[in-house]
Design an enzyme around this catalytic site. Structure first.
Site, PDB file in Angstrom:
ATOM      1  CB  SER A 151      14.933  -5.584   5.888  1.00 54.11           C
ATOM      2  OG  SER A 151      15.544  -6.859   5.812  1.00 54.11           O
ATOM      3  CE1 TYR A 171      11.056  -7.020   2.389  1.00 60.65           C
ATOM      4  CE2 TYR A 171      13.299  -7.700   2.875  1.00 60.65           C
ATOM      5  CZ  TYR A 171      12.041  -7.326   3.304  1.00 60.65           C
ATOM      6  OH  TYR A 171      11.771  -7.254   4.649  1.00 60.65           O
TER       7      TYR A 171
HETATM    8  P1  NAP Z   1       3.559  -9.973   7.714  1.00 57.18           P
HETATM    9  O1  NAP Z   1       3.188 -10.764   8.908  1.00 57.18           O
HETATM   10  O2  NAP Z   1       3.329 -10.552   6.360  1.00 57.18           O
HETATM   11  O3  NAP Z   1       2.855  -8.551   7.841  1.00 57.18           O
HETATM   12  C1  NAP Z   1       2.821  -7.654   6.777  1.00 57.18           C
HETATM   13  C2  NAP Z   1       1.757  -6.605   7.075  1.00 57.18           C
HETATM   14  O4  NAP Z   1       1.738  -5.671   5.992  1.00 57.18           O
HETATM   15  C3  NAP Z   1       0.384  -7.212   7.210  1.00 57.18           C
HETATM   16  O5  NAP Z   1      -0.292  -6.595   8.295  1.00 57.18           O
HETATM   17  C4  NAP Z   1      -0.270  -6.849   5.899  1.00 57.18           C
HETATM   18  O6  NAP Z   1      -1.667  -6.678   6.129  1.00 57.18           O
HETATM   19  C5  NAP Z   1       0.394  -5.540   5.564  1.00 57.18           C
HETATM   20  N1  NAP Z   1       0.329  -5.261   4.138  1.00 57.18           N
HETATM   21  C6  NAP Z   1       0.873  -5.971   3.119  1.00 57.18           C
HETATM   22  N2  NAP Z   1       0.501  -5.448   1.944  1.00 57.18           N
HETATM   23  C7  NAP Z   1      -0.294  -4.384   2.221  1.00 57.18           C
HETATM   24  C8  NAP Z   1      -0.991  -3.430   1.434  1.00 57.18           C
HETATM   25  N3  NAP Z   1      -0.995  -3.495   0.087  1.00 57.18           N
HETATM   26  N4  NAP Z   1      -1.705  -2.479   2.046  1.00 57.18           N
HETATM   27  C9  NAP Z   1      -1.745  -2.424   3.399  1.00 57.18           C
HETATM   28  N5  NAP Z   1      -1.103  -3.282   4.197  1.00 57.18           N
HETATM   29  C10 NAP Z   1      -0.396  -4.257   3.620  1.00 57.18           C
HETATM   30  O7  NAP Z   1       5.117  -9.626   7.743  1.00 57.18           O
HETATM   31  P2  NAP Z   1       6.055  -8.938   8.846  1.00 57.18           P
HETATM   32  O8  NAP Z   1       7.275  -9.740   8.884  1.00 57.18           O
HETATM   33  O9  NAP Z   1       5.330  -8.646  10.077  1.00 57.18           O
HETATM   34  O10 NAP Z   1       6.403  -7.582   8.084  1.00 57.18           O
HETATM   35  C11 NAP Z   1       6.349  -6.306   8.688  1.00 57.18           C
HETATM   36  C12 NAP Z   1       7.533  -5.482   8.226  1.00 57.18           C
HETATM   37  O11 NAP Z   1       8.737  -6.069   8.710  1.00 57.18           O
HETATM   38  C13 NAP Z   1       7.675  -5.403   6.705  1.00 57.18           C
HETATM   39  O12 NAP Z   1       8.021  -4.075   6.337  1.00 57.18           O
HETATM   40  C14 NAP Z   1       8.830  -6.332   6.427  1.00 57.18           C
HETATM   41  O13 NAP Z   1       9.511  -6.004   5.242  1.00 57.18           O
HETATM   42  C15 NAP Z   1       9.673  -6.110   7.663  1.00 57.18           C
HETATM   43  N6  NAP Z   1      10.660  -7.145   7.926  1.00 57.18           N
HETATM   44  C16 NAP Z   1      10.272  -8.416   8.197  1.00 57.18           C
HETATM   45  C17 NAP Z   1      11.244  -9.393   8.425  1.00 57.18           C
HETATM   46  C18 NAP Z   1      10.877 -10.816   8.709  1.00 57.18           C
HETATM   47  O14 NAP Z   1      11.759 -11.698   8.612  1.00 57.18           O
HETATM   48  N7  NAP Z   1       9.633 -11.110   9.076  1.00 57.18           N
HETATM   49  C19 NAP Z   1      12.609  -9.067   8.393  1.00 57.18           C
HETATM   50  C20 NAP Z   1      12.972  -7.755   8.116  1.00 57.18           C
HETATM   51  C21 NAP Z   1      11.987  -6.803   7.904  1.00 57.18           C
HETATM   52  P3  NAP Z   1      -2.868  -7.079   5.117  1.00 57.18           P
HETATM   53  O15 NAP Z   1      -2.480  -8.318   4.389  1.00 57.18           O
HETATM   54  O16 NAP Z   1      -4.039  -7.239   6.043  1.00 57.18           O
HETATM   55  O17 NAP Z   1      -3.027  -5.888   4.239  1.00 57.18           O
END
Ligand code: NAP
Length: 262
Positions: A140, A153
């Site tokens: 991130s 985070y």
């Molecule tokens: P999201 O839609 O909330 O997706 C998060 C994913 O992680 C879901 O598929 C969730 O699946 C899984 N997850 C969470 N806890 C888990 C656990 N204990 N075991 C297994 N799987 C788990 O968020 P996203 O934005 O797509 O996030 C994906 C990545 O991008 C993350 O690493 C996040 O830090 C990074 N990121 C996001 C942003 C942003 O603004 N969106 C910015 C920078 C970086 P389940 O709930 O089904 O387990």
């Protein structure tokens, strides 16, 4: 390993991970998709089998759970068809450090760092042995900005960035490509899951645009891809400034400013 190796994606039930699954499937890659929500994984798998004609396996796993993590590690170790690992699962916790619950922080660290590390470690020997393979770690932009006030985070994402750069240094010469992807605010469920106040949300990049840009960086074998950063020279200057300090770290005498009589 074929030119279209299978891709294992963690956190594929929503957001960035689900979008990576969609894009890799459309490129003709079979998938192994991992998350806790099996119903969502099954629905995605069924759609991608139908639309892209690829094979999709589902692993239901809570990456904070050691037994579940071991199942995913074993799959990465033993399944020679898997040539790409996308370490994407992650979460955030809203609120200031002193008000965050210890259990929430522990979960955050487990998913965002320990699982990322263990899965990369499980697959690396096989990739090195094959002389090919790729690891995409989703970090991130927060990892570069302690001033955002998302300390835990951001610290986990700084770990991801360092891990990726270190692995690129160690494993790159062995044929293993490691990419750190640093999105900034992207429109996914991560914000609502963390309990963020919707009125306080920043402007967001659309998730498809973010992943498509990250895949351009992937195809170019970029070590670090920051989709929203328009001036790539700023990142290069940041890396150069860091490396300028290197000779200084080799000094065996303390800097004059730290002498007691300075
Ligand atoms: P999201 O839609 O909330 O997706 C998060 C994913 O992680 C879901 O598929 C969730 O699946 C899984 N997850 C969470 N806890 C888990 C656990 N204990 N075991 C297994 N799987 C788990 O968020 P996203 O934005 O797509 O996030 C994906 C990545 O991008 C993350 O690493 C996040 O830090 C990074 N990121 C996001 C942003 C942003 O603004 N969106 C910015 C920078 C970086 P389940 O709930 O089904 O387990």
């Amino acid at each position: 390993m074929s030119d279209h190796p299978a891709v294992l994606i963690t956190g594929a039930s929503s957001g960035i991970g689900a979008t990576y699954a969609d894009r890799f499937a459309r490129r003709g890659h079979d998938l192994v998709i991992v998350a806790r929500d099996k119903a969502r994984l099954d629905a995605l798998a069924e759609r991608l089998r139908g639309e892209a004609g690829v094979a999709v396996d589902v692993i239901q796993a809570d990456l904070t759970n050691n037994a579940d993590l071991e199942v995913v590690e074993a799959r990465l170790r033993d399944d020679a068809r898997i040539g790409v690992l996308v370490n994407n699962a992650g979460l955030s916790v809203a609120g200031r450090f002193d008000r965050q619950a210890a259990s929430d922080i522990a979960r955050l660290v487990a998913v965002n760092t320990t699982a990322v590390l263990r899965l990369a470690h499980a697959v690396s020997p096989r990739f090195v042995e094959a002389g090919r393979g790729a690891i995409i770690n989703v970090g991130s932009a927060v990892s570069l900005v302690p001033e955002f006030g998302q300390t835990v985070y951001g610290a986990t994402k700084a770990f991801v960035l360092y891990l990726s750069q270190g692995l690129a240094f160690e494993l790159g010469p062995k044929g293993v490509y490691v990419q750190a992807v640093l999105p900034a605010a992207t429109g996914t469920e991560i914000w609502s899951r963390a309990g963020a106040d919707p009125s306080q949300l920043p402007p967001m990049m659309e998730v498809g645009e973010m992943v498509d840009a990250a895949l351009v960086g992937f195809d170019r074998r970029e070590p670090v891809t920051i989709p929203p950063l328009h001036d790539a020279g700023q990142w290069d200057a940041f890396q150069a400034a860091r490396l300028v300090m290197l000779p200084g770290f080799g000094q065996v005498t303390a800097a004059p400013r730290y002498k007691a009589d300075a």
